[in-house]
Design a protein around this motif. Sequence first.
Motif, PDB file in Angstrom:
ATOM      1  N   MET A  93       0.825  -1.211   0.000  1.00 19.89           N
ATOM      2  CA  MET A  93       0.000   0.000   0.000  1.00 19.89           C
ATOM      3  C   MET A  93       0.860   1.263   0.000  1.00 19.89           C
ATOM      4  O   MET A  93       0.580   2.221  -0.727  1.00 19.89           O
ATOM      5  N   ARG A  94       1.921   1.252   0.787  1.00 19.11           N
ATOM      6  CA  ARG A  94       2.775   2.444   0.891  1.00 19.11           C
ATOM      7  C   ARG A  94       3.486   2.749  -0.422  1.00 19.11           C
ATOM      8  O   ARG A  94       3.687   3.926  -0.763  1.00 19.11           O
ATOM      9  N   GLN A  95       3.856   1.733  -1.169  1.00 19.20           N
ATOM     10  CA  GLN A  95       4.581   1.960  -2.415  1.00 19.20           C
ATOM     11  C   GLN A  95       3.660   2.226  -3.603  1.00 19.20           C
ATOM     12  O   GLN A  95       4.045   2.936  -4.539  1.00 19.20           O
ATOM     13  N   LEU A  96       2.459   1.692  -3.587  1.00 13.89           N
ATOM     14  CA  LEU A  96       1.570   1.853  -4.742  1.00 13.89           C
ATOM     15  C   LEU A  96       0.705   3.101  -4.684  1.00 13.89           C
ATOM     16  O   LEU A  96       0.336   3.652  -5.721  1.00 13.89           O
ATOM     17  N   LEU A  97       0.346   3.546  -3.482  1.00 11.56           N
ATOM     18  CA  LEU A  97      -0.670   4.593  -3.360  1.00 11.56           C
ATOM     19  C   LEU A  97      -0.075   5.956  -3.069  1.00 11.56           C
ATOM     20  O   LEU A  97       0.760   6.109  -2.175  1.00 11.56           O
ATOM     21  N   GLN A  98      -0.516   6.930  -3.822  1.00 16.30           N
ATOM     22  CA  GLN A  98      -0.145   8.330  -3.627  1.00 16.30           C
ATOM     23  C   GLN A  98      -1.415   9.126  -3.315  1.00 16.30           C
ATOM     24  O   GLN A  98      -2.532   8.673  -3.593  1.00 16.30           O
ATOM     25  N   PRO A 111      -9.170  -4.041   8.959  1.00 17.40           N
ATOM     26  CA  PRO A 111      -9.144  -2.583   9.155  1.00 17.40           C
ATOM     27  C   PRO A 111      -7.875  -1.890   8.673  1.00 17.40           C
ATOM     28  O   PRO A 111      -7.891  -0.691   8.405  1.00 17.40           O
ATOM     29  N   GLN A 112      -6.779  -2.602   8.578  1.00 20.07           N
ATOM     30  CA  GLN A 112      -5.514  -1.995   8.172  1.00 20.07           C
ATOM     31  C   GLN A 112      -5.636  -1.224   6.862  1.00 20.07           C
ATOM     32  O   GLN A 112      -5.047  -0.144   6.715  1.00 20.07           O
ATOM     33  N   ALA A 113      -6.399  -1.751   5.923  1.00 20.65           N
ATOM     34  CA  ALA A 113      -6.503  -1.109   4.613  1.00 20.65           C
ATOM     35  C   ALA A 113      -7.134   0.271   4.711  1.00 20.65           C
ATOM     36  O   ALA A 113      -6.666   1.233   4.083  1.00 20.65           O
ATOM     37  N   GLY A 114      -8.197   0.402   5.497  1.00 20.96           N
ATOM     38  CA  GLY A 114      -8.847   1.694   5.658  1.00 20.96           C
ATOM     39  C   GLY A 114      -7.969   2.704   6.368  1.00 20.96           C
ATOM     40  O   GLY A 114      -7.947   3.893   6.011  1.00 20.96           O
ATOM     41  N   VAL A 115      -7.234   2.251   7.376  1.00 22.95           N
ATOM     42  CA  VAL A 115      -6.317   3.127   8.103  1.00 22.95           C
ATOM     43  C   VAL A 115      -5.251   3.668   7.159  1.00 22.95           C
ATOM     44  O   VAL A 115      -4.943   4.868   7.152  1.00 22.95           O
ATOM     45  N   MET A 116      -4.681   2.792   6.333  1.00 27.61           N
ATOM     46  CA  MET A 116      -3.625   3.220   5.425  1.00 27.61           C
ATOM     47  C   MET A 116      -4.160   4.115   4.317  1.00 27.61           C
ATOM     48  O   MET A 116      -3.484   5.051   3.884  1.00 27.61           O
ATOM     49  N   ALA A 117      -5.370   3.844   3.840  1.00 32.39           N
ATOM     50  CA  ALA A 117      -5.964   4.706   2.815  1.00 32.39           C
ATOM     51  C   ALA A 117      -6.052   6.138   3.317  1.00 32.39           C
ATOM     52  O   ALA A 117      -5.701   7.092   2.601  1.00 32.39           O
ATOM     53  N   LYS A 118      -6.483   6.300   4.547  1.00 33.10           N
ATOM     54  CA  LYS A 118      -6.617   7.642   5.120  1.00 33.10           C
ATOM     55  C   LYS A 118      -5.256   8.295   5.314  1.00 33.10           C
ATOM     56  O   LYS A 118      -5.062   9.473   4.980  1.00 33.10           O
ATOM     57  N   ALA A 119      -4.305   7.526   5.830  1.00 34.46           N
ATOM     58  CA  ALA A 119      -2.973   8.078   6.088  1.00 34.46           C
ATOM     59  C   ALA A 119      -2.276   8.479   4.789  1.00 34.46           C
ATOM     60  O   ALA A 119      -1.535   9.471   4.762  1.00 34.46           O
ATOM     61  N   LEU A 120      -2.504   7.734   3.720  1.00 33.79           N
ATOM     62  CA  LEU A 120      -1.865   8.018   2.435  1.00 33.79           C
ATOM     63  C   LEU A 120      -2.667   9.011   1.600  1.00 33.79           C
ATOM     64  O   LEU A 120      -2.269   9.343   0.490  1.00 33.79           O
ATOM     65  N   LEU A 238       7.399  -4.498  -8.450  1.00 31.87           N
ATOM     66  CA  LEU A 238       6.676  -4.303  -7.197  1.00 31.87           C
ATOM     67  C   LEU A 238       7.412  -4.965  -6.041  1.00 31.87           C
ATOM     68  O   LEU A 238       7.537  -4.376  -4.955  1.00 31.87           O
ATOM     69  N   VAL A 239       7.917  -6.183  -6.256  1.00 31.06           N
ATOM     70  CA  VAL A 239       8.646  -6.876  -5.201  1.00 31.06           C
ATOM     71  C   VAL A 239       9.891  -6.083  -4.807  1.00 31.06           C
ATOM     72  O   VAL A 239      10.192  -5.906  -3.620  1.00 31.06           O
ATOM     73  N   PHE A 240      10.611  -5.559  -5.802  1.00 30.62           N
ATOM     74  CA  PHE A 240      11.820  -4.791  -5.501  1.00 30.62           C
ATOM     75  C   PHE A 240      11.487  -3.489  -4.775  1.00 30.62           C
ATOM     76  O   PHE A 240      12.205  -3.077  -3.859  1.00 30.62           O
ATOM     77  N   ASP A 241      10.396  -2.844  -5.177  1.00 33.68           N
ATOM     78  CA  ASP A 241       9.972  -1.633  -4.466  1.00 33.68           C
ATOM     79  C   ASP A 241       9.674  -1.940  -3.001  1.00 33.68           C
ATOM     80  O   ASP A 241       9.965  -1.123  -2.110  1.00 33.68           O
ATOM     81  N   ALA A 242       9.082  -3.118  -2.740  1.00 33.13           N
ATOM     82  CA  ALA A 242       8.801  -3.513  -1.357  1.00 33.13           C
ATOM     83  C   ALA A 242      10.099  -3.745  -0.588  1.00 33.13           C
ATOM     84  O   ALA A 242      10.199  -3.390   0.599  1.00 33.13           O
ATOM     85  N   ILE A 243      11.100  -4.316  -1.245  1.00 30.96           N
ATOM     86  CA  ILE A 243      12.396  -4.521  -0.599  1.00 30.96           C
ATOM     87  C   ILE A 243      13.021  -3.179  -0.228  1.00 30.96           C
ATOM     88  O   ILE A 243      13.568  -3.006   0.866  1.00 30.96           O
ATOM     89  N   ILE A 244      12.928  -2.211  -1.139  1.00 26.97           N
ATOM     90  CA  ILE A 244      13.486  -0.881  -0.885  1.00 26.97           C
ATOM     91  C   ILE A 244      12.827  -0.243   0.342  1.00 26.97           C
ATOM     92  O   ILE A 244      13.502   0.312   1.217  1.00 26.97           O
ATOM     93  N   LEU A 245      11.503  -0.337   0.415  1.00 24.31           N
ATOM     94  CA  LEU A 245      10.801   0.261   1.555  1.00 24.31           C
ATOM     95  C   LEU A 245      11.151  -0.462   2.845  1.00 24.31           C
ATOM     96  O   LEU A 245      11.384   0.174   3.881  1.00 24.31           O
ATOM     97  N   ARG A 246      11.205  -1.784   2.788  1.00 24.55           N
ATOM     98  CA  ARG A 246      11.540  -2.532   4.004  1.00 24.55           C
ATOM     99  C   ARG A 246      12.955  -2.212   4.482  1.00 24.55           C
ATOM    100  O   ARG A 246      13.229  -2.198   5.683  1.00 24.55           O
TER     101      ARG A 246
END
Length: 375
Positions: A93-98, A111-120, A238-246
Motif C-alpha cells: 500500500m505504501r509503495q503503490l498509493l499516492q 481494518p488496516q486497509a482503511g487506516v492506510m488509505a486515510k494516512a496516504l 513491485l517486489v523490488f519496491d517492497a524490498i526498498i521500503l523494508r
Amino acid sequence: MKVEIHKLFDYLLDTTTEKPDAVLGFSLSSSPTLGAFLSDLDPNLSLDWNCQSFQGLPALRGHVLRQANLEKTCSPDDVLITAGAAEANYLVMRQLLQPGDEFVLETPGWPQAGVMAKALEAQARLIRREEADGWAFPMGALRAAVNARTKLIFLTNPNNPTGRLFSTEELSEIADIARQHGTYVLVDEVYAGLEWDGERRPSIAGIYERGITTGSVSKALGLQGLRTGWLICRDRELVFDAIILRENSSEIMNIMGEVIAEIALRPDRYHAAMTKARSEGETNLEMLDRFIEEQPLLSWVRPQAGLIGLARLHLDMGGEAFARKLLAPPYKTFLIPGDAYDQPNHIRLGVGGGAAVNLEEGLSRLAALLEELQG
C-alpha cells in the motif's frame, strides 16, 4: 498524514489490563512451544541476518509457494518474506498509493486497509458486503468502482472477519476487472487452508500478473510471535519496491523467525499442523454454531473458512457496550465488538486456540449475560 489508530487496536489496548477467565474471540490456532522446534534448530546458528538473500531464506520462500499451490506459476524470486502479513500489506500500500489515487476495499474487512488509505490520502471506494446476502461479495459494485484511476483493490480470502470465501470463478472475474485498467489486486490469505466448505481457493498471484498474495504463519499455524509473513507477486518491480521500503523500516527479517517458519512449513510438519488446526477449529465451530442456534438474541452467517465470524446482537445495546459488559465481573469473558469492523450491532466470535481458550465456559457466561439482558 499521520497514521491513526483503528477501533480494533484501540479496543485491544484499552482492555489488555483485564484478566479474562475465558476467550470467545480467539483468532488463531493453538500455538506450539519453542520446544517443538529445538531438535531441528542448529545451536551454532548465527544470529546475524540469513546471509543468503534480502528476500528471505530460499528454502522458506520455496515452502511459501508450495503451501499456496503456486510452484508451477511463480518462482522463489516472486516471494518476499516480511514481518507478518501486516508488513506485507503495508509495503504494498505504501509503495503503490499516492495522495488522490483511488483505492478499492471491502467492508467488513481487515481494518488496516482503511487506516492506510486515510494516512496516504488515497480516495477509498468501499465495496459493501451485506449480511442479508450471506456476506457475499457484490461483484457488480466492484465493476462499477474500478476505473483508470484505481491503483489497488484490497481484499481478504477468506474474508476477515466474516469467513466468506471467494470462489475460483469470482477470483478470475476480479482479475478480469482489474486487468482492464492495469489495477493491482492484493488478496490477504492469512486464513487460507482453514476452509470448512470445500478446498483451498487459488491464490490471486497465480491468476493475475498484477495479483499480490499475502499471508503468514500467524493464524492457521498459531505462530503469531514469529512475525513471519510474505508477499507473492510476479511483478518483479513491485517486489523490488517492497524490498526498498523494508530496507528503510524493518530492514531485514529476524533470523529466528525465518528459521522456525521454514521448519514449520516443511511438508510433513505443515500437513500435521494444519490437520490439527482444522480438527480443533471444526470442533469449536460446531460448538459455537449449536450455541447460536439456541440463542434468540444471536444469529450469524456461519463462516465458510477461517477462525472468526460475526454474530448479530438482537439487542438495543451495541457491540462495544456488550463486549465491555461481558469482560467485566462477574462474566470476565473476552470478545471483540463488531464496531472494530464498522458493524456496531455485531460481535466477533472466534473458534481458534483449541481447548486452552475455555470456549465452553465462555459460552456459558455469554449465555448468562444474554439471559440477564433478555430479562
